[in-house]
Scaffold this motif. Sequence first.
Motif, PDB file in Angstrom:
ATOM      1  N   ALA A  99     -11.618  -9.315  47.536  1.00 42.60           N
ATOM      2  CA  ALA A  99     -11.629  -9.944  46.207  1.00 42.60           C
ATOM      3  C   ALA A  99     -11.827 -11.447  46.386  1.00 42.60           C
ATOM      4  CB  ALA A  99     -10.295  -9.673  45.503  1.00 42.60           C
ATOM      5  N   THR A 100     -12.164 -12.112  45.291  1.00 42.27           N
ATOM      6  CA  THR A 100     -12.334 -13.564  45.371  1.00 42.27           C
ATOM      7  C   THR A 100     -10.968 -14.249  45.305  1.00 42.27           C
ATOM      8  OG1 THR A 100     -12.447 -13.858  42.979  1.00 42.27           O
ATOM      9  CG2 THR A 100     -14.534 -13.362  44.109  1.00 42.27           C
ATOM     10  N   ALA A 101     -10.953 -15.513  45.687  1.00 43.00           N
ATOM     11  CA  ALA A 101      -9.686 -16.270  45.625  1.00 43.00           C
ATOM     12  C   ALA A 101      -9.189 -16.366  44.184  1.00 43.00           C
ATOM     13  CB  ALA A 101      -9.903 -17.665  46.204  1.00 43.00           C
ATOM     14  N   GLN A 102     -10.132 -16.423  43.232  1.00 42.80           N
ATOM     15  CA  GLN A 102      -9.716 -16.505  41.822  1.00 42.80           C
ATOM     16  C   GLN A 102      -9.065 -15.188  41.379  1.00 42.80           C
ATOM     17  OE1 GLN A 102     -12.705 -17.400  43.031  1.00 42.80           O
ATOM     18  NE2 GLN A 102     -13.050 -19.523  42.408  1.00 42.80           N
TER      19      GLN A 102
ATOM     20  N   ALA B 217      -7.878 -16.249  52.141  1.00 45.66           N
ATOM     21  CA  ALA B 217      -7.586 -15.330  53.255  1.00 45.66           C
ATOM     22  C   ALA B 217      -7.129 -13.967  52.722  1.00 45.66           C
ATOM     23  CB  ALA B 217      -6.501 -15.939  54.156  1.00 45.66           C
ATOM     24  N   VAL B 218      -6.227 -13.990  51.757  1.00 42.59           N
ATOM     25  CA  VAL B 218      -5.783 -12.717  51.169  1.00 42.59           C
ATOM     26  C   VAL B 218      -6.964 -12.045  50.460  1.00 42.59           C
ATOM     27  CG1 VAL B 218      -4.259 -11.665  49.431  1.00 42.59           C
ATOM     28  CG2 VAL B 218      -3.364 -13.406  50.984  1.00 42.59           C
TER      29      VAL B 218
ATOM     30  N   VAL C  49     -11.168  -9.212  34.765  1.00 41.39           N
ATOM     31  CA  VAL C  49     -10.652  -7.853  34.541  1.00 41.39           C
ATOM     32  C   VAL C  49     -10.391  -7.161  35.884  1.00 41.39           C
ATOM     33  CG1 VAL C  49     -11.246  -5.593  33.570  1.00 41.39           C
ATOM     34  CG2 VAL C  49     -11.628  -7.670  32.239  1.00 41.39           C
ATOM     35  N   ARG C  50     -11.244  -7.432  36.882  1.00 44.05           N
ATOM     36  CA  ARG C  50     -10.994  -6.850  38.217  1.00 44.05           C
ATOM     37  C   ARG C  50      -9.620  -7.279  38.742  1.00 44.05           C
ATOM     38  NH1 ARG C  50     -16.496  -7.411  39.139  1.00 44.05           N
ATOM     39  NH2 ARG C  50     -16.310  -9.501  39.996  1.00 44.05           N
TER      40      ARG C  50
END
Length: 319
Positions: A250-253, A243-244, A283-284
């Motif tokens: 961005a991905t959950a990871q 959700a965030v 890195v992101r």
Amino acid sequence: MATPSTTAMPKRRLGDLSVSAVGLGCMPLSFSHMRDERPRALATIHRALDLGINFLDTSNIYAPSWDAVGHNEELIAEALNSYQGAADLSSVVVTTKGGITRGEGETWGRDSSADALVRACEASLEALGSTVIDLYQHHRHDPSISYEEQMKAVAALRDRGYINRIGISNAQLDEVHVALDVLGGPDDGGLVSVQNEYSPRYRGESDVLELCSTLGIAFLPWSPLGGSEQAKDLGSNYAEFAAVGKEVDATAQEVTLAWLLALTPMMIPIPGATRPETIDSIVRSAHLAMTADQVDRLSATSPMGESMYPEDQPRSPLR
Ligand SMILES: NC(=O)c1ccc[n+]([C@@H]2O[C@H](COP(=O)([O-])OP(=O)(O)OC[C@H]3O[C@@H](n4cnc5c(N)ncnc54)[C@H](OP(=O)(O)O)[C@@H]3O)[C@@H](O)[C@H]2O)c1
């Protein structure tokens, strides 16, 4: 968001060193399915170096089989020797570990006696092709001897000139205190890092994390995404992280790694990766901004799993 290669990687303190805020956990590069994927493994490490990751975590026991101990260390040495990119290799920090044994027929054990650590460290130096190890981590408590004795054995490696800095791993609070008593703290050239399991799935030993944060000891959460098997399912297993992720694009990871970084400036996650494109995502995460409210929402989620090594929890009392 800027592409990873256009933005400088943030740095964090590790003792007297400054390393990338996120390191690379090299263990999965030596899983048995990677045995025939040497070019991809090297490309993954090279991509990390290209994008400013200068902290590589390994261990003598990271290997596809018991008779290939040192495999991961040799892989890192090969990656550094064959690197042709623009990264400054003199700033690269390689950390390895000793104290777990892996013998014929995949028999696992612990040996942190002084002699065993000397032999393990000498083998690591050879596999890494180094004259000295930047940071040597005591891997796991050896229940056959006192933790104090084990810390003295690691300190003796530094006295021999084999290692420059000392960290511990899989340590409970009382063990961290013993390490501090024997070695001193990070400002006295003593204990500079603790590497414990910590992730959305497992948040044990939060007292250790708190102590590290207070004393300026780097905390290296291992399996920060819940381990190789579960990392891909992070978003479905932990809905709040997904959700965030939607809120910050961005991905959950990526959100997980950014959340860890936000918990304390002493946090240096070491996610594993076996593909160069995974490095771009890692890195992101180091550049991902979240609000305090988003970080609190993630911290408020319940860890859903037990330790990846539940047989060790709780461990036998100090002897
Ligand atoms: N001290 C200890 O006792 C101990 C124990 C276990 C591990 N460790 C250390 O901790 C490191 C990390 O743990 P781990 O490798 O077990 O587990 P992990 O970091 O939780 O998960 C690794 C997996 O996550 C995937 N991944 C990484 N970043 C990602 C991203 N941004 N987006 C999507 N997927 C991502 C990788 O996928 P791909 O493979 O597809 O790239 C990899 O398979 C190890 O490599 C090792 O150095 C230490």
